[in-house]
Structures are given as C-alpha cells and as structure tokens.
Design an enzyme around this catalytic site. Structure first.
Site, PDB file in Angstrom:
ATOM      1  N   TYR A  17       5.872   3.868   1.419  1.00  0.00           N
ATOM      2  CA  TYR A  17       4.302   3.858   1.314  1.00  0.00           C
ATOM      3  C   TYR A  17       3.491   4.699   2.094  1.00  0.00           C
ATOM      4  O   TYR A  17       2.409   4.359   2.539  1.00  0.00           O
ATOM      5  CB  TYR A  17       3.925   2.244   1.841  1.00  0.00           C
ATOM      6  N   HIS A  40       6.894  -3.587  -7.585  1.00  0.00           N
ATOM      7  CA  HIS A  40       6.148  -2.256  -7.447  1.00  0.00           C
ATOM      8  C   HIS A  40       6.905  -1.439  -8.662  1.00  0.00           C
ATOM      9  O   HIS A  40       8.052  -1.458  -9.105  1.00  0.00           O
ATOM     10  CB  HIS A  40       6.577  -1.499  -6.076  1.00  0.00           C
ATOM     11  N   GLU A  71       9.713   8.839  -5.641  1.00  0.00           N
ATOM     12  CA  GLU A  71      10.191   7.491  -5.316  1.00  0.00           C
ATOM     13  C   GLU A  71      11.856   7.464  -5.700  1.00  0.00           C
ATOM     14  O   GLU A  71      12.548   6.750  -4.979  1.00  0.00           O
ATOM     15  CB  GLU A  71       9.419   6.313  -5.760  1.00  0.00           C
ATOM     16  N   ASN A  90       3.101  -9.565  -4.690  1.00  0.00           N
ATOM     17  CA  ASN A  90       2.820  -9.148  -5.912  1.00  0.00           C
ATOM     18  C   ASN A  90       4.232  -8.901  -6.965  1.00  0.00           C
ATOM     19  O   ASN A  90       4.197  -8.292  -7.723  1.00  0.00           O
ATOM     20  CB  ASN A  90       1.732  -8.510  -6.198  1.00  0.00           C
ATOM     21  N   LYS A 124      10.107  -7.012  -5.409  1.00  0.00           N
ATOM     22  CA  LYS A 124       9.907  -7.205  -3.868  1.00  0.00           C
ATOM     23  C   LYS A 124      10.624  -8.592  -3.167  1.00  0.00           C
ATOM     24  O   LYS A 124      10.855  -9.096  -4.217  1.00  0.00           O
ATOM     25  CB  LYS A 124       8.448  -7.254  -3.565  1.00  0.00           C
TER      26      LYS A 124
HETATM   27  P1  CMP Z   1       2.426  -1.508  -4.730  1.00  0.00           P
HETATM   28  O1  CMP Z   1       2.304  -1.304  -6.220  1.00  0.00           O
HETATM   29  O2  CMP Z   1       3.774  -2.088  -4.322  1.00  0.00           O
HETATM   30  O3  CMP Z   1       1.634  -0.425  -4.030  1.00  0.00           O
HETATM   31  C1  CMP Z   1       1.084  -0.541  -2.753  1.00  0.00           C
HETATM   32  C2  CMP Z   1       0.808  -2.315  -2.344  1.00  0.00           C
HETATM   33  O4  CMP Z   1      -0.205  -2.392  -1.440  1.00  0.00           O
HETATM   34  C3  CMP Z   1       0.566  -2.883  -3.718  1.00  0.00           C
HETATM   35  O5  CMP Z   1       1.505  -2.869  -4.437  1.00  0.00           O
HETATM   36  C4  CMP Z   1      -0.047  -4.203  -2.794  1.00  0.00           C
HETATM   37  O6  CMP Z   1       0.937  -5.224  -2.679  1.00  0.00           O
HETATM   38  C5  CMP Z   1      -0.486  -3.751  -1.479  1.00  0.00           C
HETATM   39  N1  CMP Z   1      -1.932  -3.963  -1.303  1.00  0.00           N
HETATM   40  C6  CMP Z   1      -2.766  -3.382  -1.989  1.00  0.00           C
HETATM   41  N2  CMP Z   1      -3.971  -3.922  -1.167  1.00  0.00           N
HETATM   42  C7  CMP Z   1      -3.756  -4.708  -0.411  1.00  0.00           C
HETATM   43  C8  CMP Z   1      -4.407  -5.709   0.649  1.00  0.00           C
HETATM   44  N3  CMP Z   1      -5.848  -5.482   0.503  1.00  0.00           N
HETATM   45  N4  CMP Z   1      -3.662  -6.371   1.359  1.00  0.00           N
HETATM   46  C9  CMP Z   1      -2.338  -6.170   1.334  1.00  0.00           C
HETATM   47  N5  CMP Z   1      -1.868  -5.528   0.591  1.00  0.00           N
HETATM   48  C10 CMP Z   1      -2.370  -4.815  -0.285  1.00  0.00           C
END
Ligand code: CMP
Length: 137
Positions: A50, A116, A127, A113, A10
């Site tokens: 998403y 993904h 995907e 984070n 990311k």
């Molecule tokens: P990812 O694996 O990319 O898939 C969905 C994403 O939503 C997840 O990683 C997080 O980065 C994001 N996410 C999940 N919960 C929250 C939240 N409460 N606030 C913001 N982002 C979130």
C-alpha cells in the site's frame, strides 16, 4: 492482450468464507489461476503493498486491517484480466458498487471491501513480484 493480475481476498472475505465464490466467478469468466496462497501478512509487506497510500489519513487503518488475519493472495491470467477483474470486483465506494459485482454483493464499507485487485499493468507487475516473486510476473 493476455495479462496477469494480482487479486487478494482480504481478511473480511476470508472470515466470511467467500474465497470459493470468488474463485468460481473468475473461473466462470474464463480466467486461469496461476498462483494462490492463504497467508498472514507482515507489516512490512502490507506497507510495501500500500506504499502509494502512505500519506493518506487512513493508511494506518489499512495496514492494521490487512494484517489482522489471513488473506488469500492470487495471480490470475487471461485476456484483459486487469481491467475486467476490476469491473468484476466493483467500485471502491459502496455507494457506487453495483449489485452483481463482488463488492456490490458483499461489502458495505470502503475499508472492509472483501477483495483487492491491481489497477494497472504497472501495479499488477509490481504486486505479483512483491507477493509471489519475479518468476510469476
Ligand atoms: P484497495 O483496492 O485494497 O486499495 C486501497 C484501499 O484503501 C481500498 O481498497 C480501500 O479498502 C481502502 N480505502 C480507500 N478509502 C478509504 C477510506 N476513506 N478509509 C479506509 N480505507 C479506505
């Protein structure tokens, strides 16, 4: 079974220059990279990627973040790579991501984070098709 999965560093991970470390982790584990590109993400692609989160309160924030700077999209292949990559990535919640995992080593927030990874065979196929085209699925 030999599988393929979709992984994406990311914008925060690209910004922090951890692409090399992340590739190294998957190479060391024995997986093979089948596709990779540094790219900017359109809003349309972000919303499709998403789509399953479209009703969540954080959807707007998620799309804003993923379109905020370049991402490094990848396809990796290997034995059980979908589930093993998820274990290597670590839990989404910072309070649950173990040291030694990518998120456990680099991330302290749920939104920024670093990476993904596809969560199932169906997600991986969807995907990879979305980001790289059906030839790579
Ligand atoms: P990812 O694996 O990319 O898939 C969905 C994403 O939503 C997840 O990683 C997080 O980065 C994001 N996410 C999940 N919960 C929250 C939240 N409460 N606030 C913001 N982002 C979130």
């Amino acid at each position: 079974a030999i599988e393929k999965t979709f992984l994406m560093v990311k914008p925060d991970g690209v910004d922090r220059q951890v692409i090399g470390d992340i590739i190294d982790r998957f190479e060391r584990r024995g997986f093979t990279m089948r596709g990779a590109k540094l790219m900017n993400v359109s809003r349309d692609l972000a919303e499709k990627h998403y789509a399953e989160h479209s009703e969540r309160p954080f959807f707007g924030e998620l799309v804003d973040f993923i379109t905020s700077g370049p991402v490094f999209a990848m396809v990796w292949e290997g034995e059980s790579v979908i589930s093993l990559a998820r274990i290597m990535i670590g839990a989404t919640k910072p309070s649950e991501s173990q040291p030694g995992t990518i998120r456990g080593d680099y991330a302290v927030t749920v939104s920024h984070n670093v990476i993904h990874g596809s969560d199932s065979l169906a997600s991986a196929e969807r995907e990879i098709g979305l980001w790289f085209g059906e030839e790579l699925v």
